[in-house]
Design an enzyme around this catalytic site. Structure first.
Site, PDB file in Angstrom:
ATOM      1  NE  ARG A  98      -4.147  -1.832   1.910  1.00 59.73           N
ATOM      2  CZ  ARG A  98      -5.118  -2.109   2.763  1.00 59.73           C
ATOM      3  NH1 ARG A  98      -5.055  -1.658   4.002  1.00 59.73           N
ATOM      4  NH2 ARG A  98      -6.142  -2.833   2.392  1.00 59.73           N
ATOM      5  CE  LYS A 134     -10.041  -5.879   8.398  1.00 57.56           C
ATOM      6  NZ  LYS A 134      -9.760  -5.546   7.003  1.00 57.56           N
TER       7      LYS A 134
HETATM    8  P1  ADP Z   1      -7.928  -8.603   4.519  1.00 54.26           P
HETATM    9  O1  ADP Z   1      -6.910  -7.740   5.222  1.00 54.26           O
HETATM   10  O2  ADP Z   1      -7.336  -9.302   3.338  1.00 54.26           O
HETATM   11  O3  ADP Z   1      -9.203  -7.876   4.209  1.00 54.26           O
HETATM   12  P2  ADP Z   1      -8.788  -9.668   7.078  1.00 54.26           P
HETATM   13  O4  ADP Z   1      -8.091  -8.545   7.736  1.00 54.26           O
HETATM   14  O5  ADP Z   1     -10.271  -9.730   7.193  1.00 54.26           O
HETATM   15  O6  ADP Z   1      -8.339  -9.782   5.541  1.00 54.26           O
HETATM   16  O7  ADP Z   1      -8.286 -11.042   7.687  1.00 54.26           O
HETATM   17  C1  ADP Z   1      -6.948 -11.491   7.608  1.00 54.26           C
HETATM   18  C2  ADP Z   1      -6.577 -12.303   8.799  1.00 54.26           C
HETATM   19  O8  ADP Z   1      -7.492 -13.367   8.997  1.00 54.26           O
HETATM   20  C3  ADP Z   1      -5.212 -12.942   8.692  1.00 54.26           C
HETATM   21  O9  ADP Z   1      -4.352 -12.340   9.631  1.00 54.26           O
HETATM   22  C4  ADP Z   1      -5.465 -14.412   9.024  1.00 54.26           C
HETATM   23  O10 ADP Z   1      -4.496 -14.943   9.900  1.00 54.26           O
HETATM   24  C5  ADP Z   1      -6.799 -14.371   9.701  1.00 54.26           C
HETATM   25  N1  ADP Z   1      -7.510 -15.642   9.645  1.00 54.26           N
HETATM   26  C6  ADP Z   1      -7.788 -16.384   8.568  1.00 54.26           C
HETATM   27  N2  ADP Z   1      -8.395 -17.532   8.898  1.00 54.26           N
HETATM   28  C7  ADP Z   1      -8.512 -17.522  10.245  1.00 54.26           C
HETATM   29  C8  ADP Z   1      -9.050 -18.430  11.213  1.00 54.26           C
HETATM   30  N3  ADP Z   1      -9.587 -19.591  10.842  1.00 54.26           N
HETATM   31  N4  ADP Z   1      -8.990 -18.091  12.523  1.00 54.26           N
HETATM   32  C9  ADP Z   1      -8.430 -16.911  12.888  1.00 54.26           C
HETATM   33  N5  ADP Z   1      -7.918 -16.020  12.040  1.00 54.26           N
HETATM   34  C10 ADP Z   1      -7.950 -16.308  10.725  1.00 54.26           C
HETATM   35 MG    MG Z   2      -6.653  -7.160   7.221  1.00 53.06          MG
END
Ligand code: ADP
Ligand code: MG
Length: 393
Positions: free
Chosen positions: A38, A195
């Site tokens: 970014r 999220k």
């Molecule tokens: P983005 O930034 O791509 O929009 P998010 O911020 O919503 O995505 O989520 C990313 C995070 O979700 C990562 O740090 C990952 O470790 C976490 N994550 C993915 N699967 C799980 C899970 N099953 N339990 C807890 N955390 C998770």
């Molecule tokens: Mg994120």
């Protein structure tokens, strides 16, 4: 979305104080930035303003600090440092900036995390006015936050003498618009990540736009629970189980379906050292956490991805930062890269995963937004863009 807003590249910025709202919400672990995508993306906008002879003031949020107080965990200092490296010049971080910022034409300063100011998230009018007073031209270039009406995204644009779109925002709207107008079908959305509540609410609208939907990460856990399975100590939203059930039902009745993982990788604790156990979806124990999808599910998802005409991807399907729980997200990333589909990916952690698995060059379009990207795809108006249109007319 209509595009009748002013564009920064069309303005004469010489001698002006130009305030640019950036999206520097990058992943920071122990003071180190693990993906600077970014920041890199923002550099051309900043260079352009500087070379035009503007005094450049940068704004951004980082993470989710409690509002109204300084918290060094969420300081933008690492971003100022990285930006200085990337630009080959000193970019000073200003902590107390609301009452005035010292900056000369040709210089660039970064203001400390906008979320340290009370009233940022509630889009407080007085706060927005104070920000607007600091500049002659406000440039919105943070597509990633354009879906939130906050003081530094929407409010300030209402009061600044001139408010316009930066090149990055403009390019995002242009490219996403083109991709979404008439997508190659089947259109598949993959929504994962952490999220949960924020993303669950967009699934509803997304479902009516796409032909297929794969859910992953913490979002999938809520659906797994909605199907009546034990999710143990996993990240999920018990309060949203009803909504998840509703979505599963809606998907079935419109002839598409949301695949629930058949198998998963679980652990006893949320840690990089935790041992991984692969099990069927109905074998999760009450003290275990679901941290990734299992091999059967990886193959199933890959098949769906290979068959898609367009893939929209936001959110990792597992805790890809931990080696033992990265296979699911790696497999999704590789399938998206290998597929002949038109692929669009966005989201801070999604991009970090894409870089980690080395597939960036094989994704058709990389968006800098996560939530904003999803809301755009959903067909919503982005408030920080709507205000730019209003200001231009
Ligand atoms: P983005 O930034 O791509 O929009 P998010 O911020 O919503 O995505 O989520 C990313 C995070 O979700 C990562 O740090 C990952 O470790 C976490 N994550 C993915 N699967 C799980 C899970 N099953 N339990 C807890 N955390 C998770
Ligand atoms: Mg994120």
């Amino acid at each position: 979305m209509k595009k009748d807003y002013l564009r920064m590249v069309d303005l004469d910025l010489a001698g002006s104080r130009v305030m640019i709202r950036e999206d520097f919400n990058v992943p920071v672990e122990q003071g180190r930035i693990s993906s600077d995508a970014r920041i890199r993306a923002a550099v051309p906008t900043i260079q352009h303003a500087r070379e035009q002879g503007a005094a450049v003031i940068l704004l951004s949020h980082l993470g989710r600090p409690s509002e109204g107080e300084f918290d060094h965990h969420f300081s933008l200092q690492p971003v100022a440092d990285r930006l200085s490296d990337l630009m080959g010049r000193d970019v000073k971080l200003v902590s107390d900036w609301l009452s005035g910022v010292d900056v000369e034409p040709g210089q660039v300063v970064l203001c400390e995390n906008v979320r340290f100011n009370a009233g940022e998230k509630s889009n407080d009018l007085e706060l927005a006015k104070r920000m607007a007073r600091l500049c002659d031209v406000f440039v919105m270039d943070a597509f990633g936050t354009a879906h939130r009406a906050q003081a530094s995204t929407e409010g300030v644009a209402r009061y600044a003498s001139v408010a316009c779109a930066g090149p990055l925002l403009d390019k995002e709207l242009e490219s996403l618009g083109r991709a979404m107008q008439d997508p190659q079908r089947p259109l598949l959305a993959i929504v994962g990540g952490a999220k949960v509540s924020g993303k669950l609410t967009v699934l509803d609208a997304l479902l009516s736009k796409v032909d297929q939907l794969i859910i992953g990460g913490g979002i999938a856990n809520t659906f797994i629970a909605a199907e009546g399975h034990e999710v143990g100590a996993s990240l999920y939203e018990p309060g949203l189980i009803g909504q998840a059930r509703q979505l599963l039902h809606q998907a079935r009745s419109q002839g598409s379906y949301i695949p629930i993982p058949k198998d998963v990788c679980v652990a006893k604790s949320f840690s990089a050292e935790a041992e991984a156990r692969v099990c069927d979806i109905d074998q999760v124990k009450h003290d275990e956490l679901i941290l990734d999808i299992g091999p059967l599910t990886r193959s199933e998802y890959a098949e769906i991805i290979w068959g898609a005409g367009t893939v929209i991807w936001n959110g990792p399907v597992g805790v890809f930062e931990f080696k033992h729980f990265s296979a699911g997200t790696r497999s999704v990333a590789e399938a998206v890269a290998d597929s002949d589909c038109y692929s669009i990916a966005g989201g801070g952690d999604t991009l970090a995963a894409i870089d980690q698995f080395g597939v960036r060059d094989r994704i058709s379009y990389i968006s800098t937004g996560g939530g904003a990207f999803l809301e755009y795809v959903e067909g919503k108006q982005l408030p920080a863009v709507t205000v730019l249109i209003a200001r231009a007319t």
